[in-house]
Design a protein around this motif. Structure first.
Motif, PDB file in Angstrom:
ATOM      1  N   UNK A   6      -6.127  -0.117  -1.173  1.00 27.08           N
ATOM      2  CA  UNK A   6      -4.781  -0.416  -0.719  1.00 27.08           C
ATOM      3  C   UNK A   6      -4.699  -1.586   0.246  1.00 27.08           C
ATOM      4  N   UNK A   7      -5.778  -2.373   0.324  1.00 28.77           N
ATOM      5  CA  UNK A   7      -5.815  -3.499   1.269  1.00 28.77           C
ATOM      6  C   UNK A   7      -4.677  -4.482   1.058  1.00 28.77           C
ATOM      7  N   UNK A   8      -4.245  -4.621  -0.200  1.00 30.43           N
ATOM      8  CA  UNK A   8      -3.233  -5.628  -0.532  1.00 30.43           C
ATOM      9  C   UNK A   8      -1.890  -5.343   0.133  1.00 30.43           C
ATOM     10  N   UNK A   9      -1.694  -4.100   0.605  1.00 30.34           N
ATOM     11  CA  UNK A   9      -0.452  -3.729   1.289  1.00 30.34           C
ATOM     12  C   UNK A   9      -0.549  -3.888   2.802  1.00 30.34           C
ATOM     13  N   UNK A  10      -1.724  -4.248   3.281  1.00 34.32           N
ATOM     14  CA  UNK A  10      -1.975  -4.372   4.710  1.00 34.32           C
ATOM     15  C   UNK A  10      -2.113  -5.851   5.063  1.00 34.32           C
TER      16      UNK A  10
END
Length: 265
Positions: free
Chosen positions: A133-137
């Motif tokens: 979920x890094x892409x949302x951070x």
């Protein structure tokens, strides 16, 4: 370049050798059946695909489909074949320095070690496995960008799955100071590390690599192949019969007739 229309994207009709000769910079995507199905319902992914400099045929199924449609593609160039061919092609090119982004913790570092040993130099100058979920951070993405910029890499290979990897490249590509070539490579980092075994070449060549991968990872891939697959072939039949309509080409009510949006005005 000559292009082949498959549903709502155009794939570059180019051989791997021609690609290596031409590609000095740009964004490289490797569309397959899964991508094409996502492109029927995901407007962000559709917009992302517009940023691709090269769209290379990733799938033997698409290779066969292009012949069924009467517009044969020269060669299948899957990401998992393209990437090792790319680093071998550039093994003596000191300007090519690659950063690997993707896979689970430790896997990218293992791939880095193996590739550098193969080419005999430090071609892979950095590797990082981002969190789920890094892409949302935004904060984590900023740290990743800084890490890559500090590495001196000129090529970024992102393997976090579609459409995440393509969307990440599209969103942040202008923030990388040294990167000239962006490669979206799917599970290739796992293959390079030896973490996941690829199908034997003969299985890939007859268009059955999807079945090999399904049997290896049924929980993750069953929907991709068993649900989306039949729908894809129905859409291809509609294209063959000139009844396919681009779901995001809302300004045109006429069925798809094998021309580009630009040609339609």
């Amino acid at each position: 370049m000559n292009k082949v229309k498959l549903l709502n994207i155009s794939i570059d009709n180019i051989s791997q050798a021609e690609f290596f000769e031409k590609c000095k910079s740009g964004v490289v995507f490797t569309p397959n059946v899964d991508h094409l199905m996502k492109l029927q319902s995901d407007p962000e992914f559709v917009n992302t695909y517009k940023d691709a400099t090269y769209k290379l045929c990733d799938s033997k199924i698409l290779f066969f489909i292009s012949r069924f449609l009467g517009t044969p593609i020269k060669e299948k160039i899957s990401g998992s074949d393209l990437f090792p061919a790319f680093y071998q092609y550039h093994k003596d090119n000191e300007d090519i320095k690659i950063f690997l982004l993707g896979a689970r913790v430790g896997v990218a570092l293992k791939a880095q070690e193996k590739i550098n040993a193969q080419v005999g130099r430090t071609m892979i100058v950095g590797a990082h496995s981002p969190s789920f979920g890094f892409e949302k951070n935004e904060e984590e993405c900023a740290k990743i960008i800084e890490l890559i910029n500090q590495s001196g890499a000129t090529v970024l290979a992102v393997g976090v799955g579609a459409p995440k990897q393509e969307n990440f490249i599209s969103k942040y590509k202008d923030q990388f100071t040294n990167i000239k070539i962006f490669l979206a490579i799917g599970a290739t980092i796992d293959f390079e590390a030896g973490n996941i075994k690829r199908a034997p070449k003969w299985i890939s060549e007859i268009g059955m690599e999807w079945l090999y991968r399904l049997l290896a990872e049924p929980k993750r891939l069953w929907k991709r192949y068993l649900v989306h697959g039949p729908s894809f072939f129905w859409l291809i039949l509609k294209q063959k019969l000139n009844f396919y309509v681009d779901p995001f080409n809302s300004d045109y009510s006429e069925p798809y007739k094998g021309v580009t949006r630009e040609e339609m005005g």
